[in-house]
Design a protein around this motif. Structure first.
Motif, PDB file in Angstrom:
ATOM      1  N   THR A  37       0.824  -1.212   0.000  1.00  0.00           N
ATOM      2  CA  THR A  37       0.000   0.000   0.000  1.00  0.00           C
ATOM      3  C   THR A  37       0.855   1.258   0.000  1.00  0.00           C
ATOM      4  OG1 THR A  37      -0.023  -0.264   2.385  1.00  0.00           O
ATOM      5  CG2 THR A  37      -1.978  -1.002   1.179  1.00  0.00           C
ATOM      6  N   LEU A  38       1.947   1.228   0.796  1.00  0.00           N
ATOM      7  CA  LEU A  38       2.777   2.418   0.954  1.00  0.00           C
ATOM      8  C   LEU A  38       4.246   2.032   0.901  1.00  0.00           C
ATOM      9  CD1 LEU A  38       3.212   5.453   1.815  1.00  0.00           C
ATOM     10  CD2 LEU A  38       3.195   4.622   4.176  1.00  0.00           C
ATOM     11  N   GLY A  39       4.973   2.704   0.009  1.00  0.00           N
ATOM     12  CA  GLY A  39       6.410   2.476  -0.068  1.00  0.00           C
ATOM     13  C   GLY A  39       7.165   3.725   0.355  1.00  0.00           C
ATOM     14  N   PHE A  40       8.280   3.516   1.057  1.00  0.00           N
ATOM     15  CA  PHE A  40       9.204   4.614   1.386  1.00  0.00           C
ATOM     16  C   PHE A  40      10.434   4.438   0.502  1.00  0.00           C
ATOM     17  CE2 PHE A  40       6.752   4.170   5.294  1.00  0.00           C
ATOM     18  CZ  PHE A  40       6.520   5.496   5.655  1.00  0.00           C
ATOM     19  N   LEU A  41      10.915   5.535  -0.062  1.00  0.00           N
ATOM     20  CA  LEU A  41      12.088   5.450  -0.934  1.00  0.00           C
ATOM     21  C   LEU A  41      13.030   6.621  -0.663  1.00  0.00           C
ATOM     22  CD1 LEU A  41      13.575   4.274  -3.497  1.00  0.00           C
ATOM     23  CD2 LEU A  41      12.151   5.823  -4.853  1.00  0.00           C
ATOM     24  N   TYR A  42      14.275   6.301  -0.358  1.00  0.00           N
ATOM     25  CA  TYR A  42      15.299   7.330  -0.156  1.00  0.00           C
ATOM     26  C   TYR A  42      16.403   7.100  -1.166  1.00  0.00           C
ATOM     27  CZ  TYR A  42      12.479   8.289   3.825  1.00  0.00           C
ATOM     28  OH  TYR A  42      11.386   8.608   4.600  1.00  0.00           O
ATOM     29  N   VAL A  43      16.723   8.178  -1.878  1.00  0.00           N
ATOM     30  CA  VAL A  43      17.586   8.084  -3.044  1.00  0.00           C
ATOM     31  C   VAL A  43      18.737   9.079  -2.922  1.00  0.00           C
ATOM     32  CG1 VAL A  43      17.590   8.522  -5.532  1.00  0.00           C
ATOM     33  CG2 VAL A  43      15.642   7.400  -4.507  1.00  0.00           C
ATOM     34  N   SER A  44      19.932   8.640  -3.270  1.00  0.00           N
ATOM     35  CA  SER A  44      21.093   9.522  -3.273  1.00  0.00           C
ATOM     36  C   SER A  44      20.832  10.739  -4.157  1.00  0.00           C
ATOM     37  CB  SER A  44      22.288   8.743  -3.822  1.00  0.00           C
ATOM     38  OG  SER A  44      23.308   9.633  -4.209  1.00  0.00           O
ATOM     39  N   ASP A  45      21.300  11.908  -3.710  1.00  0.00           N
ATOM     40  CA  ASP A  45      21.098  13.122  -4.519  1.00  0.00           C
ATOM     41  C   ASP A  45      21.807  13.003  -5.871  1.00  0.00           C
ATOM     42  OD1 ASP A  45      23.720  13.413  -3.451  1.00  0.00           O
ATOM     43  OD2 ASP A  45      23.594  15.592  -3.600  1.00  0.00           O
ATOM     44  N   LEU A  46      22.714  12.028  -6.001  1.00  0.00           N
ATOM     45  CA  LEU A  46      23.391  11.817  -7.285  1.00  0.00           C
ATOM     46  C   LEU A  46      22.421  11.247  -8.327  1.00  0.00           C
ATOM     47  CD1 LEU A  46      26.617  10.298  -5.700  1.00  0.00           C
ATOM     48  CD2 LEU A  46      26.428  12.565  -6.739  1.00  0.00           C
ATOM     49  N   PHE A  47      21.283  10.720  -7.861  1.00  0.00           N
ATOM     50  CA  PHE A  47      20.245  10.209  -8.769  1.00  0.00           C
ATOM     51  C   PHE A  47      19.073  11.185  -8.899  1.00  0.00           C
ATOM     52  CE2 PHE A  47      21.369   5.639  -7.213  1.00  0.00           C
ATOM     53  CZ  PHE A  47      22.407   5.545  -8.134  1.00  0.00           C
ATOM     54  N   GLU A  48      19.246  12.386  -8.362  1.00  0.00           N
ATOM     55  CA  GLU A  48      18.112  13.300  -8.274  1.00  0.00           C
ATOM     56  C   GLU A  48      17.447  13.593  -9.618  1.00  0.00           C
ATOM     57  OE1 GLU A  48      17.716  17.856  -6.970  1.00  0.00           O
ATOM     58  OE2 GLU A  48      18.519  16.537  -5.434  1.00  0.00           O
ATOM     59  N   ALA A  49      18.257  13.796 -10.635  1.00  0.00           N
ATOM     60  CA  ALA A  49      17.709  14.115 -11.960  1.00  0.00           C
ATOM     61  C   ALA A  49      16.879  12.961 -12.523  1.00  0.00           C
ATOM     62  CB  ALA A  49      18.857  14.461 -12.918  1.00  0.00           C
ATOM     63  N   GLU A  50      17.211  11.742 -12.080  1.00  0.00           N
ATOM     64  CA  GLU A  50      16.513  10.558 -12.614  1.00  0.00           C
ATOM     65  C   GLU A  50      15.314  10.140 -11.764  1.00  0.00           C
ATOM     66  OE1 GLU A  50      20.333  10.894 -14.239  1.00  0.00           O
ATOM     67  OE2 GLU A  50      20.059  10.258 -12.169  1.00  0.00           O
ATOM     68  N   TRP A  67       3.849   6.166  -2.826  1.00  0.00           N
ATOM     69  CA  TRP A  67       5.276   6.297  -2.490  1.00  0.00           C
ATOM     70  C   TRP A  67       5.544   7.636  -1.826  1.00  0.00           C
ATOM     71  CZ3 TRP A  67       8.796   2.496  -2.726  1.00  0.00           C
ATOM     72  CH2 TRP A  67       8.489   1.372  -3.526  1.00  0.00           C
ATOM     73  N   THR A  68       6.419   7.615  -0.830  1.00  0.00           N
ATOM     74  CA  THR A  68       6.890   8.861  -0.228  1.00  0.00           C
ATOM     75  C   THR A  68       8.379   8.708   0.045  1.00  0.00           C
ATOM     76  OG1 THR A  68       6.532  10.494   1.521  1.00  0.00           O
ATOM     77  CG2 THR A  68       6.356   8.187   2.164  1.00  0.00           C
ATOM     78  N   GLY A  69       9.076   9.837   0.162  1.00  0.00           N
ATOM     79  CA  GLY A  69      10.521   9.785   0.398  1.00  0.00           C
ATOM     80  C   GLY A  69      11.179  11.059  -0.093  1.00  0.00           C
ATOM     81  N   CYS A  70      12.502  11.034  -0.220  1.00  0.00           N
ATOM     82  CA  CYS A  70      13.207  12.203  -0.740  1.00  0.00           C
ATOM     83  C   CYS A  70      14.659  11.849  -1.068  1.00  0.00           C
ATOM     84  CB  CYS A  70      13.138  13.373   0.243  1.00  0.00           C
ATOM     85  SG  CYS A  70      14.117  13.137   1.717  1.00  0.00           S
ATOM     86  N   VAL A  71      15.408  12.846  -1.490  1.00  0.00           N
ATOM     87  CA  VAL A  71      16.821  12.618  -1.801  1.00  0.00           C
ATOM     88  C   VAL A  71      17.703  13.039  -0.625  1.00  0.00           C
ATOM     89  CG1 VAL A  71      16.455  12.959  -4.280  1.00  0.00           C
ATOM     90  CG2 VAL A  71      17.207  14.880  -2.884  1.00  0.00           C
ATOM     91  N   GLY A  72      18.865  12.416  -0.532  1.00  0.00           N
ATOM     92  CA  GLY A  72      19.816  12.750   0.526  1.00  0.00           C
ATOM     93  C   GLY A  72      21.246  12.531   0.057  1.00  0.00           C
ATOM     94  N   ILE A  73      22.166  13.286   0.649  1.00  0.00           N
ATOM     95  CA  ILE A  73      23.586  13.111   0.321  1.00  0.00           C
ATOM     96  C   ILE A  73      24.076  11.767   0.857  1.00  0.00           C
ATOM     97  CG2 ILE A  73      25.895  14.048   0.841  1.00  0.00           C
ATOM     98  CD1 ILE A  73      24.690  16.855   0.464  1.00  0.00           C
ATOM     99  N   GLY A  74      23.422  11.298   1.922  1.00  0.00           N
ATOM    100  CA  GLY A  74      23.743   9.972   2.455  1.00  0.00           C
ATOM    101  C   GLY A  74      22.451   9.193   2.665  1.00  0.00           C
ATOM    102  N   ILE A  75      22.532   7.876   2.498  1.00  0.00           N
ATOM    103  CA  ILE A  75      21.353   7.005   2.654  1.00  0.00           C
ATOM    104  C   ILE A  75      21.605   6.033   3.806  1.00  0.00           C
ATOM    105  CG2 ILE A  75      19.936   5.243   1.479  1.00  0.00           C
ATOM    106  CD1 ILE A  75      19.643   8.076   0.257  1.00  0.00           C
ATOM    107  N   CYS A  76      20.557   5.773   4.602  1.00  0.00           N
ATOM    108  CA  CYS A  76      20.658   4.834   5.728  1.00  0.00           C
ATOM    109  C   CYS A  76      19.902   3.548   5.396  1.00  0.00           C
ATOM    110  CB  CYS A  76      19.985   5.405   6.982  1.00  0.00           C
ATOM    111  SG  CYS A  76      20.611   6.977   7.533  1.00  0.00           S
ATOM    112  N   ALA A  77      20.438   2.440   5.888  1.00  0.00           N
ATOM    113  CA  ALA A  77      19.716   1.168   5.815  1.00  0.00           C
ATOM    114  C   ALA A  77      20.128   0.351   7.040  1.00  0.00           C
ATOM    115  CB  ALA A  77      20.055   0.436   4.523  1.00  0.00           C
TER     116      ALA A  77
END
Length: 375
Positions: A37-50, A67-77
């Protein structure tokens, strides 16, 4: 249908090509991620254009409604930090669609719109913000005030680009995120990355972000006294780990927001900080230091462990500050490994933010952990 209280599906990967990273993350997430139903997605700012393309690809491959999320200079997992490297992390949940609502584009002009989830005011929200938005602290406070719990968590996108967010599509500016009803069980806590080095001082003369006096004495004299002669001689160096802390009014947990020391006038003995202040407010000086940050993170994890006792953790979100991570806790994903060591292995994703949101405020140098609980 899988057992309703199972762990959320999640995956993360790093690769210069977003397609390769996405394929690897989906592979890790497995078949359970195919629908949700709901996905969270965090993406490196290096992929921001894509980002739009990446989302289109996800929607093509998975049957996930929102889907919700945003871009970041660093990603956590889980147990893993991707700092300044092209990476992404995703988590797919089965939180009933009737108990959540995606929103975006919330700006000061729209903040009077009523918010609802399944016919009532939302209980809680996870939000992503853009640092370029005017009046962002007010917006965060407004939004928290519209929830039944008065509590929201999240982070401000960190980027060398324009700071994309996700709210069913790629969006920019304002606040976006997801509202939850009270049926969604969560537990959340905040950990500070700085510790006070002296007593509380009362701000006397002040104009916007410039402080003239503390406790009726020149502000710079008080600062020098507390940080010691060595640091006082090299204020450039001090700026990296001496900060000011502004106590949060009416808070019984002794909470405070940390702001940068941005300049001094040695002739007039003034100091400038990264926040507007008024005469009569309190302030203390604090230092950023790995030992105290580690101790406070362990305190937070112990707290959460007690809070969730007897319940399962289905998944979690972690929003940490760009000034934390390796710089504060050491290499090899030490910060995220501490979380895993104390709360066990569970799906965790998030990012290193340019400001962290907890309760109704924007913090700095903090780690905000939010857990989704099962029975």
């Amino acid at each position: 249908m899988h057992h309703p209280e199972s762990l959320f599906a999640y995956g993360h990967a790093s690769d210069p090509d977003w397609r390769v990273a996405l394929a690897a993350a989906l592979d890790m997430a497995g078949s359970q991620a195919q629908s949700g139903t709901l996905g969270f997605l965090y993406v490196s700012d290096l992929f921001e254009a894509e980002l739009p393309e990446l989302l289109a690809q996800l929607n093509q491959q998975l049957d996930v409604k929102h889907w919700t999320g945003c871009v970041g200079i660093g990603i956590c997992a889980t147990g893993q930090e991707y700092l300044d490297t092209p990476a992404l992390a995703l988590m797919v949940t089965d939180i009933p669609e009737s108990e959540l609502s995606i929103f975006s584009g919330m700006t000061p002009y729209l903040s009077d719109q009523p918010l609802q989830v399944s016919g009532a005011a939302p209980y809680f929200a996870v939000v992503h913000g853009d640092t370029a938005t005017p009046d962002l602290p007010d917006l965060v406070r407004d939004l928290a005030g519209k929830t039944q719990s008065g509590f929201i968590t999240g982070g401000l996108s960190s980027t060398r680009g324009t700071g994309g967010q996700l709210a069913d599509k790629a969006v920019h500016g304002g606040l976006s995120g997801v509202l939850f009803s009270e049926k969604v069980a969560i537990a959340t806590r905040l950990s500070q990355g700085c510790s006070p080095i002296g007593p509380l001082h009362e701000i006397g003369e002040a104009k916007s972000n410039i402080i003239g006096t503390l406790d009726k004495r020149p502000a710079l004299d008080v600062l020098y006294e507390e940080i010691g002669e060595i640091l006082a001689r090299d204020l450039q160096k001090a700026a990296g780990f001496i900060f000011v802390a502004l106590p949060v009014a009416n808070d019984d947990r002794g909470d405070y927001t940390v702001r940068n020391l941005i300049g001094v006038d040695t002739d007039r003995k003034l100091m400038a900080i990264g926040e507007y202040v008024e005469s009569g407010q309190s302030l203390m000086f604090c230092k950023r230091d790995g030992t105290t940050a580690r101790e406070d993170l362990l305190r937070m994890l112990t707290d959460l462990k007690k809070l969730v006792a007897g319940r399962s953790i289905r998944g979690g979100l972690y929003f940490s500050c760009l000034g934390r991570g390796e710089g504060l806790f050491g290499p090899d994903s030490a910060e995220l490994r501490l979380i895993e060591a104390h709360l066990g292995h569970f799906p965790l994703i998030g990012f290193f933010a340019n400001g962290e949101i907890s309760h109704d405020k924007i913090y700095g140098y903090t780690g905000v952990l939010t857990l989704f609980l099962g029975d």
